[in-house]
Design a protein around this motif. Sequence first.
Motif, short mmCIF file in Angstrom:
data_model
loop_
_atom_site.label_atom_id
_atom_site.label_comp_id
_atom_site.label_asym_id
_atom_site.label_seq_id
_atom_site.Cartn_x
_atom_site.Cartn_y
_atom_site.Cartn_z
N TYR A 269 -9.44 1.97 3.95
CA TYR A 269 -9.16 2.94 2.89
C TYR A 269 -10.39 3.17 2.02
CZ TYR A 269 -7.15 4.65 -1.54
OH TYR A 269 -6.88 5.35 -2.68
N TRP B 210 0.78 -1.22 0.00
CA TRP B 210 0.00 0.00 0.00
C TRP B 210 0.82 1.29 0.00
CZ3 TRP B 210 -4.81 -0.15 -1.38
CH2 TRP B 210 -5.59 -1.28 -1.11
N TRP C 151 -6.49 8.04 4.04
CA TRP C 151 -5.47 7.20 4.66
C TRP C 151 -5.30 7.46 6.15
CZ3 TRP C 151 -3.87 2.99 2.58
CH2 TRP C 151 -3.89 2.85 1.19
N GLY D 117 -7.11 -2.16 3.43
CA GLY D 117 -7.89 -1.95 2.22
C GLY D 117 -9.34 -1.58 2.50
N GLN E 177 0.73 3.47 -3.09
CA GLN E 177 -0.58 4.08 -3.29
C GLN E 177 -0.78 5.28 -2.36
OE1 GLN E 177 -2.71 2.78 -5.80
NE2 GLN E 177 -3.59 4.82 -5.50
#
Length: 438
Positions: free
Chosen positions: A401, A275, A407, A398, A278
């Motif tokens: 998010y 992650w 975040w 995930g 991202q």
Amino acid sequence: MPDDETQTPTLNRGGAAHTPAGPRAPRLPGVAEAPAPWLLRLIAVGLVLAALNLRPAITSLGALLEEVRDGLHMSGSVAGVLTSVPPLCFAVFGVMAPRLARRFGAGAVVCAGMVAIAAGLVIRPYIGSTAGFLAASALALMGIAVSNILMPVIVKRWFPDRVGTMTGLYSMALALGTALAAAVTVPLTSAMGGSWQSGLAVWAGLAALAVLPWIVLVRDRTPAPGTPAPDRSASGQASRSADAPALRITRSRTAWGLACFFGLQATAAYITMGWMPQIFRDAGVSAGTAGVLLAVTMAMGVPLAFVIPRVAGRLKQQGPIVVVLGLCGLIGYGGLYLAPAAGAWVWAVLLGVANCAFPLALTMIGMRSRTGAGVVRLSAFAQSTGYLLSIPGPLLVGVLYQHSGGWGLPIALMAGLMIPQMVAGVLAGRDRTIEDEC
């Protein structure tokens, strides 16, 4: 493995073998001869090549996760499942490694593992569906899982007097492979026409190369140098059963502490690998730079993976190292929360230092048992249990998010997990062995 310490070297605190001083005894019938130097060099090369392949399947995907999600039409939750597949496979298939090694030999199992990695990496980009992508990833991760477990075992077997040095060597190679895949996957993808399929599949070539040194050991069934050859007779089996009762490792607090420490550092590592690019991309950082930032995080393990095992081996207790690494992680996550783009390079370095809990955990596996048999049991228990504990982390990130729209909550979760990681690591780092507790 025999328990007679007059014949078998034992591990000192530094992880190196120690044999009581005195005149060298003549080689006994049935005792394995010292291996040829060329064979040890080949095994060292094999260890390095195998270690280089233990993370590119994961970090190459992290660098291209957005492209894979778009190409396979994945939601954020499904992508979270994808980032949870590595620890799940490591937990499930890692348990099988000791039994497979006893039946086929550790070299044969690692060789098969490299074949599985190569096959999975070739197949998964072109299979065309999310389910197929997950299945092919699981094939590659199965090969990684058994090799993960057997690396400490092979080092203990073939390099009993250089456990710390060889652990540092393959940990350094592992970190190098991790960083390399993170850094060059995006540029390679661009150079090959922008196809994310080609960018992922190219790493199968490195795995195919790693198969070659292990072919020599496919039929190896010899005992470790300097240890009695296996006695297949009923009397021999009965004698070993009487002399070496089964080690009930689940009764050891140190084993459980090490498993929890391993699981929590694995949670942090797989969240980072899956992650972190991202996070940076959502903060306005370009895809290429985000991949390089992940590479910086992983590259911190290259020198530290060699240094930390040697430093840890000189300490009676490894708790202080655990605390320092944990504090670096807390500061890094705090920076990601407050200023992800402005201080990106600083946070990448700090999180890279925190991720060096992995080579520390491997070193403690070798230090928390007095015998080779104990190292096998502890390695399988700590890594398999630890990876099982790490499964929910990437998946939960995930989900948070996707449903929180940012975040903040995921990063708070990552930072919060550093506290129990430090507690478990201090417990696992105490100066004792599992034999003392079992």
